[in-house]
Write an enzyme that holds these catalytic residues in place. Structure first.
Site, short mmCIF file in Angstrom:
data_model
loop_
_atom_site.label_atom_id
_atom_site.label_comp_id
_atom_site.label_asym_id
_atom_site.label_seq_id
_atom_site.Cartn_x
_atom_site.Cartn_y
_atom_site.Cartn_z
N THR A 220 98.41 -11.40 93.81
CA THR A 220 97.62 -10.32 93.22
C THR A 220 98.47 -9.47 92.28
O THR A 220 98.03 -9.06 91.21
CB THR A 220 97.02 -9.45 94.34
OG1 THR A 220 96.10 -10.26 95.10
CG2 THR A 220 96.29 -8.24 93.79
N HIS B 180 93.65 -8.81 101.73
CA HIS B 180 92.50 -9.61 102.15
C HIS B 180 91.35 -8.72 102.64
O HIS B 180 91.55 -7.59 103.09
CB HIS B 180 92.91 -10.63 103.22
CG HIS B 180 93.11 -10.06 104.59
ND1 HIS B 180 92.07 -9.76 105.43
CD2 HIS B 180 94.24 -9.75 105.27
CE1 HIS B 180 92.54 -9.28 106.57
NE2 HIS B 180 93.86 -9.26 106.50
N HIS C 260 92.00 -10.56 94.96
CA HIS C 260 92.93 -10.29 96.07
C HIS C 260 93.57 -11.58 96.56
O HIS C 260 93.12 -12.69 96.26
CB HIS C 260 92.18 -9.62 97.23
CG HIS C 260 91.30 -10.56 97.99
ND1 HIS C 260 91.73 -11.25 99.11
CD2 HIS C 260 90.01 -10.95 97.80
CE1 HIS C 260 90.74 -12.00 99.58
NE2 HIS C 260 89.69 -11.84 98.80
N CYS C 261 94.63 -11.42 97.36
CA CYS C 261 95.22 -12.52 98.12
C CYS C 261 95.30 -12.05 99.57
O CYS C 261 94.37 -11.41 100.06
CB CYS C 261 96.56 -12.96 97.53
SG CYS C 261 97.78 -11.63 97.34
N THR C 262 96.37 -12.35 100.28
CA THR C 262 96.47 -11.91 101.67
C THR C 262 96.96 -10.47 101.79
O THR C 262 96.30 -9.62 102.38
CB THR C 262 97.38 -12.86 102.47
OG1 THR C 262 96.74 -14.14 102.58
CG2 THR C 262 97.62 -12.33 103.89
#
Length: 250
Positions: free
Chosen positions: A155, A42, A147-149
């Site tokens: 991702t 993130h 992106h993700c977290t």
């Protein structure tokens, strides 16, 4: 020998898993171009220096794969960069929450099983979302980051599909995938209460997670090309545009 992908990492103060997807060998011996597509965890705590670095990289577009609650809890800090949301909710964390509420004991083995189920769901249910991301990548000239977290599962799956569409060997895709375990620094602000051995599984990647996705693609959908053309929604022309954009001549 395992391919070393550590040279693709880009040091940022506020993101630990930001890296270049370029450099691998794809179709016809052509190399995936560097400095065009980046993957990350993130981007909600970037420093001013980090923002200057992104500007120097020429990044103009960000695709955020997080769910709505995650985005609200930790919004991206990306002034001047266009943010697009293609949401995939974090199903592994939801399953952990549900099982704990039901009083089920959770250990390492159960956590691995939950992660494998999550990757099966990526393949069976999220193909169209990944297809939208790949279409964005194929259609943009300027560098892009997705992106993700943690930059590891949603991702990681997106990166595996992108590299697979470019003809990168699965061993090399796996090397890129596993680099998360060397780079990612866990952020306690986004972690669920759970036993330490469960959290260790949830916040790392294992080869079996991605192998589970590949088995699902091969056994249920007939392989990567059929999966890309089917659930992902990339026809032959779209896949060729992706290769033309991202593969350099040998």
């Amino acid at each position: 020998m395992t391919l070393d992908r550590s040279d693709t990492a880009i040091a940022l103060h506020g993101a630990s898993n930001f890296r270049d997807l370029g450099g691998l060998t794809g179709d016809g011996g052509r190399r995936v171009r560097r400095a065009l597509v980046y993957r990350s965890d993130h981007l909600g705590r970037l420093s001013d220096d980090d923002l200057q670095r992104l500007n120097a990289l020429g990044v103009t577009h960000c695709v955020d794969l997080r769910g709505a609650h995650e985005c609200q809890a930790l919004p991206n800090r990306l002034p001047g960069i266009t943010i697009e949301h293609l949401s995939i909710d974090p199903t592994a964390l939801r399953r952990v929450r549900e099982r704990q509420k039901q009083g089920h004991a959770l250990g390492r083995a159960e956590a691995v099983e939950l992660m494998q189920e999550t990757y099966q769901d990526f393949v069976r249910l999220r193909g169209p979302v990944f297809g939208q991301l790949l279409a964005r990548i194929a259609g943009r000239e300027a560098p892009l980051v997705f992106h993700c977290t943690a930059g590891k599962d949603r991702t990681g799956m997106a990166a595996a599909l992108l590299l697979g569409a470019l003809g990168v060997h699965r061993d090399d895709v796996m090397a890129d995938y596993l680099l998360t375990n060397r780079l990612y620094r866990r952020d306690t602000r986004v972690e669920e209460p759970a036993p330490p051995e469960v959290l260790e599984v949830l916040w790392q990647v294992q080869p079996e997670f991605l192998h589970t996705a590949w088995r699902c693609i091969d056994e249920e959908f007939g392989g990567i090309e059929a999966y890309l053309a089917g659930p992902v929604g990339l026809d032959g022309a779209a896949r060729e545009r992706l290769r033309e954009r991202l593969l350099a001549e040998a």
